[in-house]
Design a protein around this motif. Structure first.
Motif, mmCIF file in Angstrom:
data_model
loop_
_atom_site.group_PDB
_atom_site.id
_atom_site.type_symbol
_atom_site.label_atom_id
_atom_site.label_comp_id
_atom_site.label_asym_id
_atom_site.label_seq_id
_atom_site.Cartn_x
_atom_site.Cartn_y
_atom_site.Cartn_z
ATOM 1 N N PRO A 302 0.678 -1.185 -0.081
ATOM 2 C CA PRO A 302 0.062 -0.083 -0.031
ATOM 3 C C PRO A 302 0.957 1.345 -0.011
ATOM 4 O O PRO A 302 1.816 1.281 0.454
ATOM 5 N N ASP A 303 0.494 2.336 -0.550
ATOM 6 C CA ASP A 303 1.216 3.556 -0.749
ATOM 7 C C ASP A 303 1.365 4.168 0.706
ATOM 8 O O ASP A 303 2.701 4.555 0.715
ATOM 9 N N ASP A 304 0.631 4.020 1.752
ATOM 10 C CA ASP A 304 0.977 4.624 3.106
ATOM 11 C C ASP A 304 2.069 3.793 3.429
ATOM 12 O O ASP A 304 2.991 4.439 4.471
ATOM 13 N N VAL A 305 2.228 2.538 3.346
ATOM 14 C CA VAL A 305 3.271 1.688 3.918
ATOM 15 C C VAL A 305 4.631 2.237 3.218
ATOM 16 O O VAL A 305 5.840 2.391 3.749
ATOM 17 N N ALA A 306 4.663 2.504 1.797
ATOM 18 C CA ALA A 306 5.914 2.587 1.138
ATOM 19 C C ALA A 306 6.007 3.992 1.638
ATOM 20 O O ALA A 306 7.507 4.187 1.876
ATOM 21 N N HIS A 307 5.237 4.742 2.042
ATOM 22 C CA HIS A 307 5.704 6.282 2.299
ATOM 23 C C HIS A 307 6.231 6.456 3.785
ATOM 24 O O HIS A 307 7.015 6.729 4.013
ATOM 25 N N PHE A 308 5.822 5.068 4.450
ATOM 26 C CA PHE A 308 6.213 5.140 6.018
ATOM 27 C C PHE A 308 7.559 4.581 6.127
ATOM 28 O O PHE A 308 8.647 5.151 6.632
ATOM 29 N N ILE A 309 7.932 3.433 5.232
ATOM 30 C CA ILE A 309 9.152 3.028 5.096
ATOM 31 C C ILE A 309 10.104 4.004 4.664
ATOM 32 O O ILE A 309 11.102 4.277 5.145
ATOM 33 N N ALA A 310 9.884 4.792 3.524
ATOM 34 C CA ALA A 310 10.573 5.725 2.964
ATOM 35 C C ALA A 310 10.954 6.961 3.838
ATOM 36 O O ALA A 310 12.016 7.559 3.822
ATOM 37 N N LYS A 311 9.956 7.329 4.712
ATOM 38 C CA LYS A 311 10.424 8.287 5.659
ATOM 39 C C LYS A 311 11.315 7.863 6.782
ATOM 40 O O LYS A 311 12.078 8.776 6.890
ATOM 41 N N HIS A 312 11.490 6.831 6.902
ATOM 42 C CA HIS A 312 12.345 6.565 8.070
ATOM 43 C C HIS A 312 13.554 5.832 7.766
ATOM 44 O O HIS A 312 14.745 5.902 8.399
#
Length: 450
Positions: A302-312
């Motif tokens: 999911p996009d929100d998971v990809a963004h979560f990982i990319a953020k950290h």
């Protein structure tokens, strides 16, 4: 999962059966499985079973659970009476990883040792941070020895240098298996040189790297520094290949001039072609990398998971890939949905821990991001780009620290009304300016903000 160290000898018949099995799976369009299957090697045929080498028990159990049916049904079609697989934990990288993705025939050449078929131009995510080295590498692969010779790619750990090196070798070899591609690290070059001297096999060593080499790919060339005898041998190898228009591609963590102990004559030769760097991937690039790797893994991300990982995970592509592999494996084992909460739990040992942030650390990160100096942020210069960076730093100082407006003002040599104005301006623009919002999101991620 970490790579295994050296290739194991495999039974010729087992190797051929495994090659046909992988190629059949590829032709059937089930390439999602190859991400895992190509990490195994064919060891032997025993009691009617194809014995496959695996790196550890976790890997064995995961593959057996998810791909045994696929393996055995495919094996029954191509395996000369074999219809069963068995596993054996080994401590070496699978030679079957080196098999060509082209149709398998009796005369088909084996992939050059150490080259991984997983690393291709097709699986490399091109972005602003790596566009030039990617284009240069593709040009070298298109006409080896005619463009950018040598090509020297440098940058931090885990940013994709090794991926490009493999991609060059793979494309050259796939287009023309007669091309003799030699890929190894400078550490492996040194070890082979030392062993050849000790065992009086220098004639064989020089034949391999000079007479029988059309493309030389050396990873981590910085480790050649301070090794005088190895440098001398590499110097003559380099000259021989260069004079014959043989392609040379090198990677390093720094430019030649900054490699400690490297001879001047090598520095000058490394700089004769093209020096190009790979920088840390941007936030958008990290998201794109995750999405592309997830697609290759067959994982619905999911996009929100990809963004979560990319953020950290911000600086290292290898860490991004490692996080995704772990997420995919645990998801497959647990069957739990891939959510942000699931990712946070699975990756808690991988994601960087939150650290306290102060005004000074914000100034350093903002200065680095906008390519200005910390001193300039504290000066009364009104250049537009500098003023923007200063206002962002003030805004983040107010948002991410407990400092008061007067305390922040003192760090920027301004009065507190200037800080208040800057904070309010940035707060307002964040809601309407998508570009500024992206900058702030990335900076907050780098600083550990939430």
């Amino acid at each position: 999962m970490s790579a295994l160290a050296e290739a194991l000898p495999a039974s010729p018949s087992a190797g051929m059966v495994w090659a046909r099995t992988l190629e059949t799976i590829r032709q059937d369009g089930k390439t999602y499985a190859l991400t895992w299957l190509e990490r195994m090697c064919a060891l032997d045929v025993r009691e009617g079973a194809l014995v496959l080498g695996v790196p550890d028990r976790f890997f064995r159990d995961w593959v057996d659970d998810h791909y045994r049916a696929l393996l055995e049904s495919t094996l029954a079609r191509v395996g000369e009476g074999l219809g069963r697989v068995a596993y054996e934990v080994v401590e070496a990288p699978p030679p079957s990883v080196h098999l060509a993705p082209t149709p398998v025939t009796a005369t088909n050449a084996m992939r050059p040792p150490r080259l991984s078929p997983r690393f291709t131009f097709g699986t490399f995510v091109v972005a602003d941070s790596n566009q030039l080295p990617a284009a240069a590498a593709a040009a070298v692969a298109d006409k080896p020895g005619h463009h950018y010779n040598p090509l020297y790619i440098y940058g931090g750990t885990g940013l994709g240098k090794t991926h490009l090196l493999h991609a060059v070798g793979n494309l050259i070899w796939e287009r023309n298996p007669a091309q003799r591609v030699v890929y190894l690290s400078s550490e492996q070059f040194t070890n082979e040189y030392v062993e050849s001297v000790r065992e009086h096999r220098m004639t064989e060593f020089r034949r391999k790297f000079r007479d029988e080499c059309d493309v030389l790919l050396i990873d981590d060339i910085q480790f050649l520094g301070k090794r005088e005898e190895t440098q001398k041998e590499f110097f003559y190898t380099f000259n021989t290949l260069y004079e014959q228009n043989k392609a040379i591609v090198l990677t390093s963590d720094t430019v030649p001039s900054e490699i400690p102990g490297l001879e001047d004559r090598l520095r000058s030769r490394f700089a004769m072609g093209l020096l190009t760097d790979i920088r840390e991937p941007s936030y958008e690039t990290r998201v794109a990398i995750l999405q592309k790797k997830a697609e290759a893994e067959g994982l619905g991300l999911p996009d929100d998971v990809a963004h979560f990982i990319a953020k950290h995970i911000q600086k290292n592509v290898r860490e991004l890939e490692g996080a995704l592999v772990k997420l995919s494996a645990i998801h497959s084992l647990s069957r739990l949905p891939v959510t942000v909460e699931f990712a946070a739990q699975v990756l808690k040992d991988i994601l960087p821990t939150h650290q306290s942030v102060d005004v000074e650390s914000i100034q350093r990160e903002v200065a680095r991001y906008y390519k200005v100096t910390v001193e300039a942020l504290r000066e009364d210069r009104r250049h537009k780009a500098l003023a923007h960076a200063r206002q962002v730093a003030m805004y983040l100082s107010r948002k991410l620290t407990k400092s008061s407006f007067p305390e922040i003002a003192s760090r920027f040599n301004k009065d507190h009304s200037t800080v208040i104005s800057a904070v309010r301006k940035v707060e307002g623009l964040r809601e309407t300016d998508a570009g500024l919002k992206r900058e702030l999101d990335e900076l907050e991620a780098k600083l550990g903000g939430h």
